[in-house]
Design an enzyme around this catalytic site. Structure first.
Site, PDB file in Angstrom:
ATOM      1  N   ASP A 275      52.801  51.273  89.993  1.00  0.00           N
ATOM      2  CA  ASP A 275      52.040  52.332  89.333  1.00  0.00           C
ATOM      3  C   ASP A 275      50.902  51.694  88.540  1.00  0.00           C
ATOM      4  O   ASP A 275      51.142  50.824  87.705  1.00  0.00           O
ATOM      5  CB  ASP A 275      52.984  53.113  88.402  1.00  0.00           C
ATOM      6  CG  ASP A 275      52.431  54.461  88.023  1.00  0.00           C
ATOM      7  OD1 ASP A 275      51.191  54.590  87.965  1.00  0.00           O
ATOM      8  OD2 ASP A 275      53.232  55.365  87.760  1.00  0.00           O
TER       9      ASP A 275
ATOM     10  N   CYS B  73      56.538  63.608  89.070  1.00  0.00           N
ATOM     11  CA  CYS B  73      55.579  62.518  88.945  1.00  0.00           C
ATOM     12  C   CYS B  73      54.690  62.851  87.747  1.00  0.00           C
ATOM     13  O   CYS B  73      53.969  63.861  87.784  1.00  0.00           O
ATOM     14  CB  CYS B  73      54.755  62.398  90.228  1.00  0.00           C
ATOM     15  SG  CYS B  73      53.566  61.058  90.118  1.00  0.00           S
TER      16      CYS B  73
ATOM     17  N   CYS C 257      53.057  55.317  84.022  1.00  0.00           N
ATOM     18  CA  CYS C 257      54.137  56.052  84.694  1.00  0.00           C
ATOM     19  C   CYS C 257      54.768  57.098  83.757  1.00  0.00           C
ATOM     20  O   CYS C 257      55.515  56.758  82.830  1.00  0.00           O
ATOM     21  CB  CYS C 257      55.211  55.101  85.224  1.00  0.00           C
ATOM     22  SG  CYS C 257      56.361  55.930  86.341  1.00  0.00           S
ATOM     23  N   GLY C 258      54.501  58.364  84.079  1.00  0.00           N
ATOM     24  CA  GLY C 258      54.998  59.451  83.219  1.00  0.00           C
ATOM     25  C   GLY C 258      56.508  59.598  83.241  1.00  0.00           C
ATOM     26  O   GLY C 258      57.151  59.767  82.191  1.00  0.00           O
TER      27      GLY C 258
HETATM   28  O1  PYC Z   1      53.726  58.896  86.678  1.00  0.00           O
HETATM   29  O2  PYC Z   1      55.805  59.517  86.990  1.00  0.00           O
HETATM   30  C1  PYC Z   1      54.788  58.920  87.344  1.00  0.00           C
HETATM   31  C2  PYC Z   1      54.792  58.201  88.637  1.00  0.00           C
HETATM   32  C3  PYC Z   1      55.841  58.039  89.492  1.00  0.00           C
HETATM   33  C4  PYC Z   1      55.385  57.294  90.582  1.00  0.00           C
HETATM   34  C5  PYC Z   1      54.055  57.036  90.369  1.00  0.00           C
HETATM   35  N1  PYC Z   1      53.715  57.605  89.178  1.00  0.00           N
END
Ligand code: PYC
Length: 314
Positions: free
Chosen positions: A230, A89, A234-235
């Site tokens: 999100d 995440c 979202c990374g």
């Molecule tokens: O930032 O990868 C992310 C992520 C995945 C689900 C919520 N945030």
């Protein structure tokens, strides 16, 4: 009479992370995959108690700190949400880094953190921004066409960025005039269709539209498991996007991609090739988290909702 769980809450670009720093289940030693399997099999109640109502909400992502197998790693971490577990995440990792610094467990500079899907190298800078060099990412399938109930023809790429994504190419979405409810329903219908079309592991869907800020490259809306979206760009989704851009030759190694999320906050991403012939990249995502609370969760065994309320019962 209470069982106590200590947590530190933060948000990264608007998306919350709740890090369990004490009182969580002891998952023992071994690889992070083995610890994740123990968490799933024997301690799923903890997941619900920490992130679900009445202590949390559907949008909260939890992070359990655990023992890394690799002694060079500062920590191990397992991410979870209202319905299950996440491989990696990105926004959550930025929250974990801010939390570890707050606890005095890491300093500014470079640290390594183990996850069930690989080791992530993080850099904490003096302006409190964090770069995460994510797990290797790649596109599995290009321009997969699906027919979606109520929408029609949709085309997109299936890619890995630490979680599995379907990144919609067509249609582009007019994000500003479309309600969050419609975006959620659209992305959920797309997820059902791509799952039925031979990609059952895809649990995140990324819709794209024109950015609002002149210096952003794109705006996204990311559907997460558990009928949530999100709030950050979202990374892992941005990592998957970078893998697609790299595979199409639309972004050069080292070039910056500015991904705007649904709240207008941004992650800056770039990549280096890991194996160009296989289309595998090493993505780097840059963002920052803000701590919002330190708290003790109280678990009262006489409370009917001591272990949280199932997400689909609310
Ligand atoms: O930032 O990868 C992310 C992520 C995945 C689900 C919520 N945030």
């Amino acid at each position: 009479m209470f069982q106590r769980i200590e947590v530190v809450d933060s948000h990264t670009c608007g998306e919350p992370t709740r890090v369990v720093v004490d009182g969580g289940p002891d998952l023992g030693d071994g690889s992070l995959q083995q610890q994740l399997a123990r968490f799933q099999q024997s301690f799923d109640d903890y997941r619900k108690a920490v992130v679900n109502e009445p202590r949390g909400s559907d949008v909260v992502v939890g992070a359990l700190l655990c023992r890394p197998q690799d002694p060079d790693c500062a920590a191990g971490v397992i991410f979870f949400n209202n319905v299950g577990f996440l491989g990696m995440c990105g926004h959550g990792m930025i929250g974990v880094v801010a939390t570890l610094q707050h606890l005095g467990r890491i300093d500014q500079g470079v640290s390594r953190i183990e996850t069930p899907v690989g080791v992530v190298t993080v850099t904490l800078r003096d302006d409190q921004s964090v770069s995460i060099q994510n797990v290797p990412s790649y596109r599995l399938a290009k321009s997969v066409s699906i027919d979606v109930d109520g929408i029609g023809a949709v085309s997109g790429d299936v890619a890995w960025g630490g979680n599995w994504f379907y990144l919609v190419r067509e249609p582009m979405i007019e994000m500003q005039s479309t309600s969050r409810k419609t975006l959620l329903q659209t992305a959920s219908a797309i997820r059902r269709a791509i799952n039925q079309q031979g990609y059952p592991d895809v649990d995140h869907v990324e819709l794209f539209g024109a950015p609002i800020a002149p210096d952003s490259d794109s705006r996204n809306f990311v559907l997460c498991p558990g009928f949530q979206y999100d709030r950050s760009p979202c990374g892992t989704g941005t990592s998957a996007k970078l893998a697609c851009l790299a595979a199409d030759g639309e972004l050069r190694p080292g070039q910056t991609w500015t991904q705007e999320g649904i709240l207008g906050t941004v992650f800056h991403g770039s990549f280096e090739w890991m194996d160009e012939s296989e289309g595998k990249i090493v993505p780097t995502i840059n963002g920052r988290a803000h701590l919002v609370s330190e708290a003790t969760l109280l678990l009262d065994p006489s409370d009917r909702f001591c272990w949280g309320i199932e997400a689909d019962q609310v």
